[in-house]
Design an enzyme around this catalytic site. Sequence first.
Site, PDB file in Angstrom:
ATOM      1  N   GLU A   1     -31.877  -7.361   3.958  1.00 52.01           N
ATOM      2  CA  GLU A   1     -32.218  -8.737   3.530  1.00 52.01           C
ATOM      3  C   GLU A   1     -32.132  -9.729   4.688  1.00 52.01           C
ATOM      4  OE1 GLU A   1     -30.315 -10.047  -0.092  1.00 52.01           O
ATOM      5  OE2 GLU A   1     -30.861 -12.125   0.294  1.00 52.01           O
TER       6      GLU A   1
ATOM      7  N   LYS B   1     -23.350 -12.108  -6.291  1.00 45.88           N
ATOM      8  CA  LYS B   1     -24.372 -11.345  -5.546  1.00 45.88           C
ATOM      9  C   LYS B   1     -24.319 -11.760  -4.076  1.00 45.88           C
ATOM     10  CE  LYS B   1     -28.575 -10.158  -3.859  1.00 45.88           C
ATOM     11  NZ  LYS B   1     -29.158 -10.572  -2.568  1.00 45.88           N
TER      12      LYS B   1
ATOM     13  N   ASP C   1     -18.397   4.154   0.092  1.00 44.87           N
ATOM     14  CA  ASP C   1     -19.198   4.254  -1.125  1.00 44.87           C
ATOM     15  C   ASP C   1     -19.366   2.862  -1.732  1.00 44.87           C
ATOM     16  OD1 ASP C   1     -20.018   4.614  -3.763  1.00 44.87           O
ATOM     17  OD2 ASP C   1     -18.869   6.444  -4.042  1.00 44.87           O
TER      18      ASP C   1
ATOM     19  N   HIS D   1     -33.469 -19.656   5.088  1.00 45.80           N
ATOM     20  CA  HIS D   1     -34.077 -18.342   4.861  1.00 45.80           C
ATOM     21  C   HIS D   1     -35.486 -18.266   5.412  1.00 45.80           C
ATOM     22  CE1 HIS D   1     -31.711 -16.434   1.330  1.00 45.80           C
ATOM     23  NE2 HIS D   1     -30.917 -16.952   2.238  1.00 45.80           N
TER      24      HIS D   1
END
Length: 424
Positions: free
Chosen positions: A79, A259, A275, A372
């Site tokens: 991302e 998130k 993991d 962004h």
Amino acid sequence: MNGFNKYYQKDRQTRLDILVQQKKLTQAEVDSLIDPKLDLTLGDTMIENFITQYQIPEGLALNYVIDGKEYLIPMVTEEPSVIAAASHGAAIVKRSGGFTSELKERLMIGQIVIEQVKDATKLAQELEQKQAKLLQLANEAHPSIVCRGGGAREIKVRILAPDLISLDLLVDVKEAMGANMLNTMLEACASYLRTELDTEILLSILSNYATRCLVKVTCEIPVSELTKGELAGEKIAQKIATASRLAQLDPYRATTHNKGIMNGIDAVVIASGNDWRAIEAGAHAYATRNGSYQGLSTWQVKGDKLIGELELPLPLGSVGGSVSIVPLVKLNHRLLELQDAKELEKIVAAVGLGQNLAALYALVTDGIQKGHMKLQLKSLAVAVGASPSEVSAVVAGLLAKKARDSATAKQILEEIRGNDHEQK
Ligand code: NDP
């Protein structure tokens, strides 16, 4: 599916040939999967039906000062802007002295679930009386962890329903994440319970809700450090605190808030060879511990300081799993200058909080899109076929046109290629 019978028994070349024979891929596409520079033997030993190595970019987050030590932090993510934001959040905290961490204990929990229980209270008492025997059996099943100073420490009995009991085994797994170790111990104990107490065992497995392996990181930022142009630092701090309160009140916002935290956490967990599904599952379960899904971090203004805090379960290993076998993971541990698993856990938590600060700071000031934008335009340029030497010209063209759609990106790319052609 025809042709895929016993696919796992075929060698990799045969698996690829089958893809061509079955017209799933062309020969040229299959050829593109064979990069001679990649060590493809490793993947074949790690997973089943292996065909190729999937690549995700790795970069470094900077400015992380944790308990007085500065780190270079490898992050693996697809991302755009995650690493830039993580580094930006950390830079703000660095100017204020850095992050402080707290780790109380590091115990993993495994469950043996007994079903068809007739008298739950009586069985719970019997199980508690067998604590010493169960701990002994668990340790005998994995003696090497005892030699390393770890081993089974406690049992806890929880009556889940009149017919269901969970016997929880708590183990000090030292430097490992401990899933395999715990599962071996649990199965040994389950087998004893089956015969000794004539119980019906439903399942025995590690729990990813690692509530005895919690890590807390905090930071304190003078509000003056947050000033942006005309916007006073005090006002920005208040807005960050309100955004944090919002994530405690509203699951819709809390999910996105978390998130953002996991953008940072997952990227370091992957780079460290751990993991990340286990970490994700545990983190989101922890977010519901007060009865509804809430933000994992909190931000409060106290006096002239903005105080951030993040606590979550982070059972990470510095050995075991893919940690010990993937060369890039070993190299990442060297970049981190890791001493042990506890150090990794505090680094990962700090990245979560730094990432969260950068996201909230952007949201309450310019909005998230401004920062962004440039990185996303780069991705857009690549997506429409720009080569590395063409990307910056396509991005510049998109910025000039205030556009961010693929049709305009394609048109700009064609114009650039047309101009180049004319010049030649
Ligand atoms: P491993 O079994 O791969 O490795 C742990 C082993 O490392 C230990 O058993 C020990 O073996 C050895 N070791 C060497 N040095 C140390 C040390 N200082 N401290 C502790 N152990 C040491 O991994 P884990 O048991 O940690 O399990 C993690 C793996 O399990 C991950 O790949 C995960 O994806 C997978 N997994 C996860 C599940 C879940 O999350 N629910 C379920 C099942 C699997 P020895 O003493 O013999 O040398």
